[in-house]
Design a protein around this motif. Structure first.
Motif, PDB file in Angstrom:
ATOM      1  N   ALA A   1       7.805  12.106   0.006  1.00 17.80           N
ATOM      2  CA  ALA A   1       9.255  12.241  -0.194  1.00 17.80           C
ATOM      3  C   ALA A   1       9.974  10.924   0.009  1.00 17.80           C
ATOM      4  O   ALA A   1      10.940  10.629  -0.701  1.00 17.80           O
ATOM      5  N   ALA A   2       9.539  10.125   0.989  1.00 18.71           N
ATOM      6  CA  ALA A   2      10.228   8.878   1.295  1.00 18.71           C
ATOM      7  C   ALA A   2       9.340   7.998   2.154  1.00 18.71           C
ATOM      8  O   ALA A   2       8.463   8.487   2.880  1.00 18.71           O
ATOM      9  N   ILE A   3       9.569   6.684   2.060  1.00 18.48           N
ATOM     10  CA  ILE A   3       8.983   5.715   2.973  1.00 18.48           C
ATOM     11  C   ILE A   3      10.134   5.102   3.768  1.00 18.48           C
ATOM     12  O   ILE A   3      11.073   4.545   3.192  1.00 18.48           O
ATOM     13  N   LEU A   4      10.096   5.225   5.076  1.00 13.11           N
ATOM     14  CA  LEU A   4      11.133   4.668   5.940  1.00 13.11           C
ATOM     15  C   LEU A   4      10.666   3.330   6.479  1.00 13.11           C
ATOM     16  O   LEU A   4       9.547   3.219   6.996  1.00 13.11           O
ATOM     17  N   ASP A   5      11.517   2.315   6.388  1.00 12.97           N
ATOM     18  CA  ASP A   5      11.163   1.035   6.999  1.00 12.97           C
ATOM     19  C   ASP A   5      11.520   1.069   8.484  1.00 12.97           C
ATOM     20  O   ASP A   5      12.078   2.055   9.001  1.00 12.97           O
ATOM     21  N   GLU A   6      11.197  -0.007   9.176  1.00 14.67           N
ATOM     22  CA  GLU A   6      11.370  -0.011  10.625  1.00 14.67           C
ATOM     23  C   GLU A   6      12.822   0.184  11.031  1.00 14.67           C
ATOM     24  O   GLU A   6      13.118   0.923  11.990  1.00 14.67           O
ATOM     25  N   ALA A   7      13.733  -0.450  10.306  1.00 13.73           N
ATOM     26  CA  ALA A   7      15.150  -0.303  10.649  1.00 13.73           C
ATOM     27  C   ALA A   7      15.604   1.143  10.528  1.00 13.73           C
ATOM     28  O   ALA A   7      16.358   1.639  11.377  1.00 13.73           O
TER      29      ALA A   7
ATOM     30  N   MET B   1       7.439   4.730   8.376  1.00 13.28           N
ATOM     31  CA  MET B   1       7.066   6.143   8.441  1.00 13.28           C
ATOM     32  C   MET B   1       6.982   6.695   7.031  1.00 13.28           C
ATOM     33  O   MET B   1       7.806   6.363   6.170  1.00 13.28           O
ATOM     34  N   ILE B   2       5.975   7.522   6.822  1.00 13.87           N
ATOM     35  CA  ILE B   2       5.812   8.259   5.567  1.00 13.87           C
ATOM     36  C   ILE B   2       6.340   9.668   5.791  1.00 13.87           C
ATOM     37  O   ILE B   2       5.944  10.336   6.745  1.00 13.87           O
ATOM     38  N   ALA B   3       7.236  10.114   4.932  1.00 15.97           N
ATOM     39  CA  ALA B   3       7.752  11.486   4.987  1.00 15.97           C
ATOM     40  C   ALA B   3       7.189  12.270   3.812  1.00 15.97           C
ATOM     41  O   ALA B   3       7.293  11.838   2.664  1.00 15.97           O
ATOM     42  N   MET B   4       6.586  13.421   4.114  1.00 16.39           N
ATOM     43  CA  MET B   4       5.979  14.245   3.076  1.00 16.39           C
ATOM     44  C   MET B   4       6.999  15.222   2.495  1.00 16.39           C
ATOM     45  O   MET B   4       7.974  15.604   3.150  1.00 16.39           O
ATOM     46  N   LYS B   5       6.737  15.648   1.257  1.00 19.53           N
ATOM     47  CA  LYS B   5       7.516  16.711   0.649  1.00 19.53           C
ATOM     48  C   LYS B   5       7.065  18.068   1.200  1.00 19.53           C
ATOM     49  O   LYS B   5       5.927  18.203   1.652  1.00 19.53           O
TER      50      LYS B   5
ATOM     51  N   VAL C   1       0.843  -1.204   0.000  1.00 16.81           N
ATOM     52  CA  VAL C   1       0.000   0.000   0.000  1.00 16.81           C
ATOM     53  C   VAL C   1       0.878   1.254   0.000  1.00 16.81           C
ATOM     54  O   VAL C   1       0.621   2.215  -0.745  1.00 16.81           O
ATOM     55  N   LEU C   2       1.910   1.260   0.812  1.00 17.07           N
ATOM     56  CA  LEU C   2       2.788   2.429   0.882  1.00 17.07           C
ATOM     57  C   LEU C   2       3.519   2.660  -0.436  1.00 17.07           C
ATOM     58  O   LEU C   2       3.679   3.817  -0.870  1.00 17.07           O
ATOM     59  N   ALA C   3       3.955   1.599  -1.068  1.00 23.45           N
ATOM     60  CA  ALA C   3       4.639   1.743  -2.361  1.00 23.45           C
ATOM     61  C   ALA C   3       3.704   2.352  -3.395  1.00 23.45           C
ATOM     62  O   ALA C   3       4.118   3.200  -4.206  1.00 23.45           O
ATOM     63  N   ALA C   4       2.440   1.954  -3.379  1.00 21.00           N
ATOM     64  CA  ALA C   4       1.478   2.499  -4.332  1.00 21.00           C
ATOM     65  C   ALA C   4       1.209   3.978  -4.074  1.00 21.00           C
ATOM     66  O   ALA C   4       1.104   4.780  -5.014  1.00 21.00           O
ATOM     67  N   ILE C   5       1.111   4.352  -2.808  1.00 18.70           N
ATOM     68  CA  ILE C   5       0.899   5.772  -2.476  1.00 18.70           C
ATOM     69  C   ILE C   5       2.087   6.600  -2.957  1.00 18.70           C
ATOM     70  O   ILE C   5       1.936   7.661  -3.569  1.00 18.70           O
ATOM     71  N   ALA C   6       3.293   6.116  -2.664  1.00 16.76           N
ATOM     72  CA  ALA C   6       4.495   6.878  -2.989  1.00 16.76           C
ATOM     73  C   ALA C   6       4.723   6.979  -4.490  1.00 16.76           C
ATOM     74  O   ALA C   6       5.392   7.916  -4.960  1.00 16.76           O
ATOM     75  N   ALA C   7       4.186   6.045  -5.244  1.00 12.62           N
ATOM     76  CA  ALA C   7       4.425   6.036  -6.694  1.00 12.62           C
ATOM     77  C   ALA C   7       3.696   7.143  -7.423  1.00 12.62           C
ATOM     78  O   ALA C   7       4.068   7.497  -8.553  1.00 12.62           O
TER      79      ALA C   7
END
Length: 442
Positions: free
Chosen positions: A340-346, A360-364, A327-333
């Motif tokens: 701006a970026a999708i951060l994984d847990e690490a 975490m989703i980071a906005m532009k 879902v996050l990949a589709a939003i970011a695409a």
């Protein structure tokens, strides 16, 4: 020879810092004050005689790199502990409440802080402490005189709540002298002015060795009208006058006091709200009842202005995690969503972000996380200014100005890390804060 000279200078600096006398501290937080508004005050047409005088007298940072997310409550808890949100436990302004049962509850209670605070360190060193309106301060350990930040409805019952939670016996004589204390929900410059009067009275009467006070008016106006707007600039100038009142009261009560002025984050103009709930509802990760309210969830955004933590109901469920990642990949695409970026847990852990976050989703810049799950995916923003973005952005840098007799360094400190402020103040107080993640800077 140059290396030897540098080593000798370092030894002298360390010895000077170690020998510096302890000093009482007044810590003033000006929510949302950007460093350039003081450093470049004249160029920006701002008249800030008190803040610029403090910078000339002592030391200042050209910028303070904050924490993830760059929000008020996580940042203020870092300022008072010297550790990142992932360790101190305050990962947002609002508590995580996926079913909206907590009536928009904020992280008011200091019992949620998982590490020692400067209040506790000062108290352990035998120093008297006071607090006026600092975030996450209800029932804070180590505070001798506490007027904590809390509100519920803004009605008269909030005054009863404040009277119940303030240090017993503190509020009645001050209200008899100064009039009613400001409601916690009041974030205007007028509310700040009331709190400054109370702080000045406590400083004059009780001479606390460590005092914290939080003023919200700048942040309030920058959200409403945008950073750099005439309305925001007017509040910055008014707040400078309030700082002048505090400094005068503090120095009259304790001539050897150190004044530290901080802020929690910078600001960016914003134009678009992005409804991150919508794709989660569409994927069946959030279910709504007949009343349109959330009735169940497997994964849900925890919105934070310029970022959003994604919390999973079952963090160890690999299938759920993979579904959310899709879902996050589709939003970011889609560039229209301003991701701006999708951060994984690490990566979230590496950056010291909220312990609850699996992503975490980071906005532009220009985009913020929207509040209405029923809205379209992208709509005009409800605010004109926002923060909460990744701390890497220079626009998110916050302010530090410090003046007093116990400084180890003077002048421009350059860009510093927010986590170094609490241990620096502990050193000045003659207290110990070994849990801090970084050594002192000033």
């Amino acid at each position: 020879m140059r290396l030897a000279a540098r080593l000798a200078a370092a030894v002298v600096a360390i010895a000077t810092a170690a020998a510096a006398p302890a000093s009482p501290v007044l810590l003033i937080s000006l929510d949302g004050l950007r460093p350039g508004e003081v450093i470049d005050a004249q160029a920006r047409g701002l008249k800030l005689p008190n803040l610029t005088a403090l910078a000339r007298q002592g030391a200042y940072a050209s910028g303070v790199t904050g924490v993830l997310p760059t929000l008020t409550y996580p940042s203020h808890t870092t300022l008072i502990t010297g550790v990142s949100p992932g360790r101190h436990g305050i990962g947002n302004n609002l508590t995580y409440d996926p079913l909206v049962q907590n009536q928009i509850g904020w992280f008011w209670y200091a019992s949620d802080i998982k590490v020692p605070t400067l209040w506790e360190a000062a108290h352990a060193a035998g120093l008297k402490t006071a607090n006026i309106h600092w975030p996450v301060s209800v029932a804070a350990r180590g505070v001798d005189e506490n007027l904590p930040q809390i509100w519920r409805t803004g009605t008269a019952d909030d005054r009863k709540l404040m009277a119940a939670l303030a240090t017993p016996g503190l509020l009645p004589p001050l209200e008899a002298q100064l009039g009613p204390y400001a409601q916690g929900i009041d974030e205007t410059a007028e509310g700040d002015a009331v709190r400054v009067r109370y702080a000045a009275a406590i400083l004059a009467r009780d001479h606390p060795a460590f005092t914290t006070i939080y003023l919200a008016g700048i942040d309030h106006q920058e959200h409403h009208d945008g950073p750099g707007s005439p309305e925001a600039n007017a509040v910055i100038e008014r707040t400078d006058a309030l700082v002048g009142e505090l400094v005068a009261a503090a120095r009259k009560a304790m001539p050897d006091i150190t004044i530290a002025v901080v802020s929690d984050h910078g600001f960016l103009p914003v134009a678009h709200d992005v409804n991150l709930f919508r794709p989660f509802i569409g994927a069946g990760l959030i279910t709504l009842g007949a009343d349109g309210k959330v009735s169940g969830w497997e994964a849900e955004p925890w919105i934070a202005g310029g970022t959003a933590a994604i919390v999973l109901a079952r963090p160890q469920d690999a299938a759920l995690r993979a579904k959310v990642a899709g879902v996050l990949a589709a939003i970011a695409a889609d560039p229209a969503n301003g991701i701006a970026a999708i951060l994984d847990e690490a990566e979230v852990r590496r950056r010291g972000g909220p312990a609850e976050a699996s992503f975490m989703i980071a906005m532009k810049p220009g985009f913020e996380t929207g509040h209405d799950p029923a809205a379209a995916m992208v709509t005009p923003s409800s605010y004109h200014g926002m923060h909460g973005y990744l701390p890497d952005l220079p626009e998110m840098r916050s302010t530090l100005i410090v003046a007093g007799p116990a400084l180890a360094r003077h002048g421009d400190l350059g860009v510093i890390d927010m986590r170094s402020i609490a241990p620096s103040l502990a050193r000045i107080l003659g207290a110990k804060l070994p849990s801090a993640e970084l050594p002192p800077t000033f």
